[in-house]
Structures are given as structure tokens and as C-alpha cells.
Design a protein around this motif. Structure first.
Motif, short mmCIF file in Angstrom:
data_model
loop_
_atom_site.label_atom_id
_atom_site.label_comp_id
_atom_site.label_asym_id
_atom_site.label_seq_id
_atom_site.Cartn_x
_atom_site.Cartn_y
_atom_site.Cartn_z
N PRO A 205 44.87 39.54 36.72
CA PRO A 205 44.55 40.15 38.02
C PRO A 205 43.21 40.87 38.04
CG PRO A 205 46.32 41.35 36.92
CD PRO A 205 46.12 40.08 36.16
N TYR B 136 50.08 45.67 41.31
CA TYR B 136 48.74 45.83 40.73
C TYR B 136 47.98 46.95 41.43
CZ TYR B 136 44.03 44.67 39.12
OH TYR B 136 42.77 44.74 38.57
N GLY C 244 40.53 38.57 39.43
CA GLY C 244 40.62 38.17 40.83
C GLY C 244 40.72 39.37 41.74
N TRP C 245 41.93 39.85 41.96
CA TRP C 245 42.13 41.00 42.84
C TRP C 245 41.35 42.22 42.37
CZ3 TRP C 245 48.03 40.08 42.03
CH2 TRP C 245 48.43 38.98 42.77
N SER D 280 44.21 35.45 39.79
CA SER D 280 44.88 36.72 39.50
C SER D 280 46.20 36.54 38.79
CB SER D 280 45.10 37.49 40.81
OG SER D 280 43.86 37.69 41.48
#
Length: 284
Positions: A252, A278, A255-256, A247
């Protein structure tokens, strides 16, 4: 609504926060750095200032029965101590002082669990990790603080420990660490546990626990899904590399963002401020 109806009053704070935030941020050992040390009140204060929603704490017991907040195995790095902290008496532990992020000695000492609980009573959800082997001593101590609506216990799927929670009078929220579909089935056998969620461990996107239908099934049982985005090292994969490194170093969204898309409810991170920013933009 997370959890069984008979435990609604205990789970109210958790449900309120999930309703308010959508996705909660659990902060791994607080937010250490510089002269602020992990698993201490200053680290947890920093985590909350960075919009963390849940504080993850590690609890150990000294040889004479005193409970401290410390991740055993980190003694050399943090305390310049060779022995495992669990093998030390309280007098020895309280004579130790922490090293900071650059290895310089500080005046800060290992904190007692009592002090950390009182510092955050009524304020925030607290996830207690690595203490399942001392639940017999831990839970009566937690009872003294009257914080049942704040504490989420975490532990592996071990029948002896599940039986203990099933019979214990105070119904602390519980989240098992799940490595297989079978472990979900075992956990669901215990009807008198205040089961609120499940931490899924999946080493790849092909792992059964990574699949959307499994996540949907968990959520259909009124349980949250917790994904661990922290990077302990370059080898351990906790949730299919949808992690902090991906991320922050890459993007990001890779990932997130994919955890958001998979309808994960709680993300554990070492970078709460960046994840919170985010989240704020993602949920708008």
C-alpha cells in the motif's frame, strides 16, 4: 475550507468530513460481491460498513424518463441483456433481474434513483457519475429530495454542461474530470458553479496533472483533489498506477501511500475496508 464562501452552507457536510477524516474514501459503485450487486442499496450498505465516506453511483434514464442507478455497458454481465439500458422503457427495465458474482440469477432488480436517494438521505456524501448528458432531467429530480448538501455531481469539461450548471438555481457541488491544464482553466471561468474539487486523470508520473505544483495550485484555490485508484482493466491508467492493484498486490505504500504523500484529499477505490485500515494507521 473547500469551495466558495457563498456556498459554505451547501458544502458544510463535505468540509466536516474532510476535517474529521483528513482523506475521504469514495467507493466505486458500492461494495458488491457474492449475491450483493453493484449500484444497489445492499452494495452501498456494504460500502458504509467498510468505512467508505462517499458513495459513487451511476445514473441513467429510461426511454420514458425514469431515472435508474446502473452503469450502462454492463447489461450483459449483470442482467443477461444485450441492449443498452438507455434504449429500454421502464417496464422492460423493471422486468429484468440481476445475475450475481458467479452468474447465477437473483430476484434483485435495477433500483430507481429515487429509492437510493431516500435510503441515504442525510447520511452520506453521494457522487453522481455518468449522468451529465441528462442533467436537464436529473437536477429537478434531485431538487425534490432536498439533498443539495450531500450530492457531488461529476462530469467532463464541456462548455454546454458547464453553462447549464452555472445558470441552474440549485448549486449542487461539482467536480470536473480533468485531463489537461487547459480544462482546469476552462472550468474556472464559470464563477457561479459550486466547484468543490477536481478529479485528475494522469496516465504517468510525467503527466502535467501529476505534478506537485499543479496539485498545490488546485488546493490553493480551495478545491479538493480526487484521485481514482480503481483498476477498470489492465490497460486504463487513471492516476499513474498509484492504484488498488499496486496497493494490494505489492504494497500500500507504493500506491495509496504515495497518494497520501501527494496530498490527495479523496481516493476512489473498490477496496474501502483495506484502504480505511491503511488510512487509520497512516494518519495516526
Amino acid at each position: 475550507m473547500i469551495g466558495k464562501k457563498e456556498f459554505n452552507s451547501i458544502n458544510n457536510l463535505l468540509n466536516q468530513k474532510l476535517k474529521e477524516k483528513g482523506i475521504l474514501i469514495a467507493v466505486h459503485r458500492g461494495s458488491p460481491g457474492g449475491n450483493i450487486i453493484e449500484n444497489t442499496i445492499p452494495a452501498y450498505k456494504a460500502a458504509l460498513k467498510q468505512k467508505g465516506d462517499i458513495l459513487e453511483i451511476d445514473v441513467i434514464k429510461s426511454t420514458d424518463g425514469v431515472l435508474y442507478v446502473f452503469h450502462d455497458g454492463q447489461e450483459k454481465r449483470l442482467l443477461n441483456e444485450n441492449d443498452n439500458i438507455k434504449t429500454l422503457a421502464s417496464t422492460k427495465i423493471e422486468g429484468l433481474t440481476y445475475l450475481n458474482a458467479i452468474g447465477h440469477k437473483t430476484s434483485y432488480k435495477v433500483e430507481r434513483l429515487d429509492d437510493i436517494l431516500e435510503a441515504y438521505k442525510g447520511e452520506v456524501l453521494i457522487n453522481i457519475d455518468r449522468a451529465w448528458d441528462i442533467w436537464l432531467e436529473l437536477l429537478p429530480k434531485l431538487d425534490q429530495h432536498d439533498m443539495v448538501n450531500q450530492i457531488i455531481l461529476k462530469g467532463p469539461v464541456v462548455r454546454e454542461q458547464l453553462e447549464f450548471l452555472n445558470s441552474y438555481k440549485t448549486k449542487y457541488m461539482f467536480m470536473p474530470i480533468i485531463h489537461s491544464l487547459h480544462e482546469i482553466d476552462v472550468t474556472l471561468e464559470y464563477q457561479n458553479i459550486n466547484l468543490v474539487g477536481i478529479e485528475l486523470i494522469a496516465d504517468s508520473e510525467q503527466h502535467p496533472l501529476f505534478q506537485d505544483e499543479v496539485i498545490s495550485s488546485i488546493k490553493n484555490n480551495d478545491l479538493f483533489v480526487w484521485a481514482n485508484a480503481i483498476n477498470l482493466d489492465d490497460e486504463i491508467i487513471l492516476f499513474a498506477k498509484l492504484d488498488d492493484n499496486t496497493s494490494i498486490i505489492q504494497n500500500p505504500d507504493l500506491g495509496w501511500g504515495r497518494l497520501f504523500d501527494k496530498k490527495v484529499d479523496i481516493i476512489q477505490t473498490d477496496w474501502p475496508a483495506i484502504l480505511a485500515d491503511y488510512r487509520d494507521h497512516k494518519i495516526q
